[in-house]
Scaffold this motif. Structure first.
Motif, mmCIF file in Angstrom:
data_model
loop_
_atom_site.group_PDB
_atom_site.id
_atom_site.type_symbol
_atom_site.label_atom_id
_atom_site.label_comp_id
_atom_site.label_asym_id
_atom_site.label_seq_id
_atom_site.Cartn_x
_atom_site.Cartn_y
_atom_site.Cartn_z
ATOM 1 N N VAL A 1 43.175 52.997 19.220
ATOM 2 C CA VAL A 1 43.911 53.231 17.977
ATOM 3 C C VAL A 1 43.013 52.862 16.799
ATOM 4 O O VAL A 1 42.455 51.762 16.749
ATOM 5 C CB VAL A 1 45.211 52.403 17.941
ATOM 6 C CG1 VAL A 1 45.993 52.702 16.663
ATOM 7 C CG2 VAL A 1 46.066 52.695 19.167
ATOM 8 N N ARG A 2 42.874 53.788 15.869
ATOM 9 C CA ARG A 2 42.051 53.557 14.687
ATOM 10 C C ARG A 2 42.838 53.935 13.430
ATOM 11 O O ARG A 2 43.542 54.942 13.398
ATOM 12 C CB ARG A 2 40.765 54.401 14.739
ATOM 13 C CG ARG A 2 39.841 54.057 15.907
ATOM 14 C CD ARG A 2 39.211 52.690 15.704
ATOM 15 N NE ARG A 2 38.207 52.415 16.721
ATOM 16 C CZ ARG A 2 38.456 51.793 17.881
ATOM 17 N NH1 ARG A 2 39.701 51.410 18.174
ATOM 18 N NH2 ARG A 2 37.483 51.561 18.741
ATOM 19 N N GLY A 3 42.673 53.114 12.410
ATOM 20 C CA GLY A 3 43.297 53.406 11.127
ATOM 21 C C GLY A 3 42.304 54.059 10.192
ATOM 22 O O GLY A 3 41.236 53.497 9.919
ATOM 23 N N VAL A 4 42.639 55.237 9.681
ATOM 24 C CA VAL A 4 41.739 56.011 8.821
ATOM 25 C C VAL A 4 42.178 55.835 7.372
ATOM 26 O O VAL A 4 43.314 56.161 7.019
ATOM 27 C CB VAL A 4 41.758 57.502 9.206
ATOM 28 C CG1 VAL A 4 40.776 58.286 8.341
ATOM 29 C CG2 VAL A 4 41.433 57.679 10.681
ATOM 30 N N ILE A 5 41.285 55.357 6.541
ATOM 31 C CA ILE A 5 41.624 55.119 5.138
ATOM 32 C C ILE A 5 41.681 56.436 4.383
ATOM 33 O O ILE A 5 40.784 57.276 4.471
ATOM 34 C CB ILE A 5 40.602 54.172 4.484
ATOM 35 C CG1 ILE A 5 40.637 52.813 5.192
ATOM 36 C CG2 ILE A 5 40.886 53.992 3.006
ATOM 37 C CD1 ILE A 5 39.668 51.813 4.636
ATOM 38 N N ASP A 6 42.735 56.602 3.621
ATOM 39 C CA ASP A 6 43.015 57.822 2.869
ATOM 40 C C ASP A 6 41.978 58.013 1.755
ATOM 41 O O ASP A 6 41.466 57.053 1.185
ATOM 42 C CB ASP A 6 44.421 57.707 2.267
ATOM 43 C CG ASP A 6 44.981 59.034 1.798
ATOM 44 O OD1 ASP A 6 44.200 59.900 1.383
ATOM 45 O OD2 ASP A 6 46.208 59.205 1.850
#
Length: 565
Positions: free
Chosen positions: A468-473
């Protein structure tokens, strides 16, 4: 000492029960209506408390109290959130007793939502009479926005309860214990939320205006809340000074709430209507809004007459002026700051004004039905020619008209309340995460749009075999640059199956992520879960689908740091 305290508490409860029993015997019909409305308000706030999953703001709240203890929260909250720590500290202590589940954390807000009800009734009864108190209680009990925040793990129900309690204590400030209660509840409301002091400021404005009018011979010294310990308002005013200084500093550095814009008259009107409910059909909303506006205007009749000097000021004039200051100051300050400095007006931030709106509508409704009943009774008296018939007819007509008005108002709120309790309105992270984990294979890549949204995902995550990775907008409000496209592309190329979980993402970011993923993968499945869009992507060719997964860029490469803002 403990035995003495328990004995005093028992005596106090016995006195309260005795007074309540005496009031019920004196007015059994009113007591029954009061009990039924209160019970309905309590039931609406407790029903389905954990039915919906946490949305992102609630997930942030839960994450804060899980990462930090009560003392740490005092410094962590101001640093990580644009809020103040009292609610978070109290919630952490509450969670230590009742648990950290969704319903358990929301139960604190439900408790404050329930506590708001008797204070609204008490303020209405002391300002006017028990009829106004009961009608205002019904409006509060059936308000969708009050139900919403009474079932959300955020500070807004606490803010509302403390604001109403502060006005109740203000009205009883002639007694030392209530004067102390006014200081505690008013200061508490001011420090629950950065804009919490606006509701308290309305009460101080009323006191200052009444003192000014009294100096000019307007006989305002007998108005509600004027008599009593003068030190209490001074202490409350001093408590607001640090907040005013902090707000001035924030405005000076040019902070900006990107999700808000400068409000027009229509937006202010819609926000005031939102205090009562929301309706899917615009025509119904306009009709209900027109009725509420009529009743609010009727509430100001005596105040307008006194302002023109046609009648001497009365207690009713002072009570109406108090409600006017309470309702107007939060809205006026937010609107003025939005146009002069930066947009900050939002119905959520103006929430301290909501109880005053309920009380104004209730007062206007009672006043209007009394006048209508008097007029109708006077017309009928021409046939009987007796004053007794006129008085008796007026009382019966007033009761019938009040009951009819209350029925119309309650029925107008029912569709909004029914929609709230039968329709999911919050981000359904539990369902979205469940959809991913029930369909994903070990090693699948899950791209969540943003570090904040990761908190919602992690709240309900059970599988640790997914990457799981969070992608910065690209339009992130976190003050950091977006995740480089090369980092996202490398992660996507090294996985045969990729999931995207998008919630509250900008259009630019949505297009960017989809374009990167679709270079090598095609969409194979899609699901929507109230503001959350979940899509499964598979490699374009069957031959490539079995390619072994390669290494992924680390979480630090996505720049999803271990902080909330």
């Amino acid at each position: 000492m403990g035995r003495f305290t328990r004995r005093r508490a028992r005596r106090w409860l016995a006195r309260c029960w005795g007074r309540a029993a005496a009031a019920a015997r004196a007015q059994p019909a009113h007591a029954l209506a009061l009990a039924l409305v209160t019970a309905a308000g309590v039931a609406l706030r407790l029903y389905g408390l954990g039915a919906e999953s946490f949305w992102i703001d609630e997930a942030i709240t839960a994450t804060l109290i899980e990462r930090s203890g009560p003392l740490e929260l005092v410094t962590v909250v101001p640093r990580e959130q644009p809020h103040l720590p009292p609610y978070y500290v109290l919630l952490d202590l509450w969670a230590g007793v009742v648990g950290r589940g969704d319903a358990a954390l929301r139960a604190l807000s439900a408790l404050f939502g329930v506590a708001t009800l008797p204070f609204v009734y008490g303020v209405g009864r002391r300002l006017f009479d028990r009829r106004v108190g009961l009608l205002a209680l019904a409006l509060t009990a059936g308000s969708r926005i009050q139900l919403y925040y009474a079932q959300e793990a955020r500070m807004y129900a606490m803010l509302t309860a403390l604001t109403v309690a502060s006005y109740y204590c203000l009205l009883r400030r002639d007694e030392p214990r209530w004067a102390a209660g006014y200081v505690v509840t008013a200061a508490g409301a001011a420090y629950v939320h950065p804009f919490g002091g606006l509701g308290v400021l309305g009460g101080l404005a009323y006191l200052a205006l009444a003192a000014r009018l009294d100096a000019r011979g307007r006989r305002s010294s007998e108005w509600p809340g004027i008599a009593g310990d003068r030190r209490a308002p001074a202490l409350v005013g001093l408590a607001l000074v640090p907040l005013v200084v902090a707000a001035a500093r924030e405005f000076a550095v040019g902070f900006e709430l990107t999700y808000l814009s400068r409000p027009g008259v229509d937006e202010v009107a819609r926000s005031l209507l939102a205090f009562f409910g929301s309706w899917p059909t615009p025509g119904v909303g306009v009709a209900v809004g027109a009725l509420l506006a009529l009743l609010a205007v009727a509430a100001f009749t005596r105040l307008a007459v006194a302002a023109m000097g046609r009648r001497p000021p009365t207690r009713g004039v002072g009570a109406t002026l108090l409600l006017a200051c309470w309702a107007a100051v939060p809205v006026a300050v937010l609107v003025a700051a939005s146009h002069l400095l930066t947009p900050v007006f939002w119905y959520r931030y103006a929430l301290p004004a909501a109880p005053a709106c309920y009380l104004l509508v209730a007062h206007g409704g009672v006043w209007l039905t009394d006048r209508a009943a008097a007029w109708l009774a006077a017309r009928r008296s021409t046939d009987t020619g007796t004053v007794t018939a006129t008085d008796g007819g007026r009382r019966r007509l007033a009761l019938v008209l009040r009951a009819a008005l209350a029925l119309v108002l309650v029925c107008s709120l029912v569709p909004s309340v029914a929609a709230y309790h039968t329709t999911d309105g919050k981000d359904q992270w539990e369902e979205a995460v469940g959809a991913v984990e029930s369909r994903a294979d070990p090693g699948d890549l899950v791209l969540v749009d943003g570090c904040l949204m990761r908190l919602g995902y992690d709240r309900y995550r059970e599988r640790e075999d997914l990457a799981v990775r969070g992608v910065i907008d690209v339009e992130s409000a976190m003050g950091v640059s977006e995740t480089p496209p090369a980092v996202v592309a490398r992660a996507v190329r090294n996985r045969s199956t990729v999931w995207t979980v998008l919630a509250h993402v900008s259009d630019r970011e949505e297009h960017r992520l989809r374009d990167i993923v679709r270079e090598t993968h095609r969409p194979a499945w899609n699901g929507s879960y109230v503001s959350i869009e979940v899509t499964r992507y598979e490699r374009r060719t069957t031959a490539e689908r079995g390619v072994a997964n390669g290494s992924l860029p680390s979480r630090s490469a996505f720049d999803c740091r271990n902080h909330l803002l």
